[in-house]
Design a protein around this motif. Sequence first.
Motif, short mmCIF file in Angstrom:
data_model
loop_
_atom_site.label_atom_id
_atom_site.label_comp_id
_atom_site.label_asym_id
_atom_site.label_seq_id
_atom_site.Cartn_x
_atom_site.Cartn_y
_atom_site.Cartn_z
N SER A 195 0.84 -1.20 0.00
CA SER A 195 0.00 0.00 0.00
C SER A 195 0.87 1.25 0.00
CB SER A 195 -0.90 0.02 1.24
OG SER A 195 -1.74 -1.11 1.27
N SER A 255 -7.73 2.35 -2.24
CA SER A 255 -7.98 2.02 -0.84
C SER A 255 -9.36 2.49 -0.41
CB SER A 255 -6.92 2.66 0.06
OG SER A 255 -7.30 2.55 1.42
N ASP A 312 -3.81 0.00 -3.02
CA ASP A 312 -3.42 -1.28 -2.44
C ASP A 312 -3.16 -2.27 -3.56
OD1 ASP A 312 -3.94 -0.26 0.12
OD2 ASP A 312 -6.03 -0.94 0.07
#
Length: 832
Positions: free
Chosen positions: A390, A476, A484
């Motif tokens: 991420s 995300s 992500d």
Amino acid sequence: MKAVIMAGGQGSRLRPLTINRPKPMVPLVDRPVMAHIVGLLKQHGFDEIVATLQYMADRVQDYFGGGSSFGVKFHYSVEEVPLGTAGSVKLAEHLLDEPFLVISGDALTDFDLSRILEFHRERKAMVTITLTRVPNPLEYGVIIVDDDGRVKQFLEKPSWGEVFSDTVNTGIYVLDPRVLEYMEPDQPFDFSKDLFPILMEQGQPIYGYIAEGYWCDIGNIQEYMRATADYLEGRVQLEHRGQEIRPGLWCDKDVELSPGAIIEGAVYLGDGCRVHEGTIIYGPSVIRDSCILEGRAHVDRSIIWRNSYIAERAELRGAIVGRQCTVKRRAMLFEGSVIGDGTTINSGAIIQPGVKIWPNKEIEEGATVSSSIIWGAQGRKVLFGRYGVSGLVNVDISPEFAGRLGAAYGAILDKGAVVTMNRDAHYTPRMIKRALIAGLPSAGVNVADLHSMPIPVARYVTHALGMDGGIHVRLSPFDNRVVDIIFFDRRGLDLASDVQRKIERTFFQEDFRRVYLDDIGRIFDPPQVLQNYISAFRDSLDMEVLRQSGPDIRLVVDYANSSGGSVLSAILDELNYDVIALNATVDDRRLYQTAQEFEQAMQRLQAVVPAVGAHFGVRLDTGGERIYVVDDQGRRVDSMRTLVLMVALQLEGPGEGNIAVPVSAPSAVDKLAEQHGRQVVRSKVDPAALMNICAQDNILVSGDGGGSLIFPQFYPISDGLFAIVKLLELLVRRETALSQFLQQLPSYHLGRIKVSCRWESKGRVMRLLNEQYSGRILDRTDGIKIGLGGGEWVLIVPDADGPYFHIYAEGVSEEQAQVLVEKYAGLVASLQ
């Protein structure tokens, strides 16, 4: 006229700013220091410039080239070894056949160079030294001249006991080319220490011209900050780039400045800067090209170089931030701190006054740095977190990063392996996905491109088509600036930690496999992706029961503008249900919603369900993994209660197996399992851990209490699409309204809180808790779970990705549960 710019300095006292560039190329507001000097020379008629170079010579040559874009002609003289100030000019002797000016490329001045040259000619001098008066002469050559300007006394860098004047040598000279005859070629030689004493001893005419105007030798960080402030505040009469849109505020082209930003004092905003709502900037401050300042960032008397990102509520006070740095939310940089290029300061970190951080470091979240970092903590060494890899898009995760990550993943797979590649519908995952795809074939890995499918479909198809792994790229759900990258194994489950470590080692060591032309991987669209998923979906449900009830069922589904809509709607249409669809069209602008927007969407759902007489309403998350339920009365069902509901319904229906829930789930689950003679398997507070348990054990149903539900009889993955239809099936079988069944469930009262804890204190806190409660620990599956008697408990879990603890508690009432989490939050804080 010719001029020589001495531009070979390393700038050791300016480190870490000069690690990646020579001192003359250090940016000063809107251009490198040396570019200011080139502009001054051109202004005074010097059209031919010789630059003497040594340290990182190519950086100067690449920037100035032949000089045509600056309106001058450039020559370069490059020293193999340092030759001193005069020795470097001697090396360029073949280019100097008339009186010429020598000036430093790492000082800032607006002196009248034409007047200095005129003075030299009037005095028929061999050397004219440009002088200025300074309050502290210790770092300079001190000079006394007579009434005619002839130099009478000269002393290089005296002590206070030796100081005889405040008139100092600025390093700007006009020289007759005959002075070069006094030097040996290729030998270190200095103007002040060697040449001038020789000329004075021989009685040669050396004059000093006391110049009016601004001059600053940018020799250290403090002088660099001072010169920047002086330039911004108009004390230096040099050309400025951009437009002065109000007194003191200079903006280059394409600046996006929110009307809600507060800017006071002298400030420069470079080309392409974005300053968001609520940002506060106090001058003198510089924000160079393509920087982004998020809402409520606070910049006070600071300098930020190009392509840097300052997150919301970050604070910079008297700091310097290098090129391509990231300062994340609530980080604080104090007076005199200097951050080298390519460094990441993670959320909540504090950089104390005077700390210098060398390039390409990463400061951990919540860390307090009180001493300079030169060799240690070099870059990020961990890629994987709770949600895969991420980071901020185009900051932490750029196309270049993604290409290398794809190559690293490909390198740990066999040549000829096939992986699925999927993304959500947003444009930022599309960019990162394409970069990942570029990296995989270079390692000889084939890519089955699923384009944009819900995550459960991508997981199932990775397994069903016999792939060797998969990747899903998503925006995300917690922050629309974050991407992500989720990796699957051949089962479609999250990668095991040892495989993650292999990818990390390959990535950081850059041990990428580059295959020969014939072995480069292929990219293709796999056949019948949805057909495979829907077929298995049907086979795992009692379709006969569902079809028979179809005409009597009314359902409200909010598809959240995601790709899950096209998949689920096809199944519901087949069952002939009366479905009121909300947000059914894919819209990449609405895939991410703030907490307020999500709340508004749920309130709309709550209003629609009773208004149309629906049996219940449900909202999918954008990835298709989680559901949020509203009962037939329009009341929202808490996600943990949805899990308890599904456990109860499954236990009453057909099928064998146990229940898997996180260690944070309430004791109501245990009561239900005990009533039906089943066991409860506890896992970490993590959907990935639950999916692994469901893949290995005989599990009937599972969920994380956050909207994620797993039905292993279909496939052991979090699947919101399947959960919606399974909920329908279970309610139809029972012939009970959802609201009525919810009232029959055992009651429970949970509390939850997050408390900050420094990384270095986490281990100490866990040790002390284990020692203090050794006789009352119920479970160590994830953190420690402490039994308090009477059905009450507290769970304390250290966060895997940040400097926090999560504290869960179950009490005899809502008030007692809240009292417990607050009490143990205080305990964790006291143990740090």
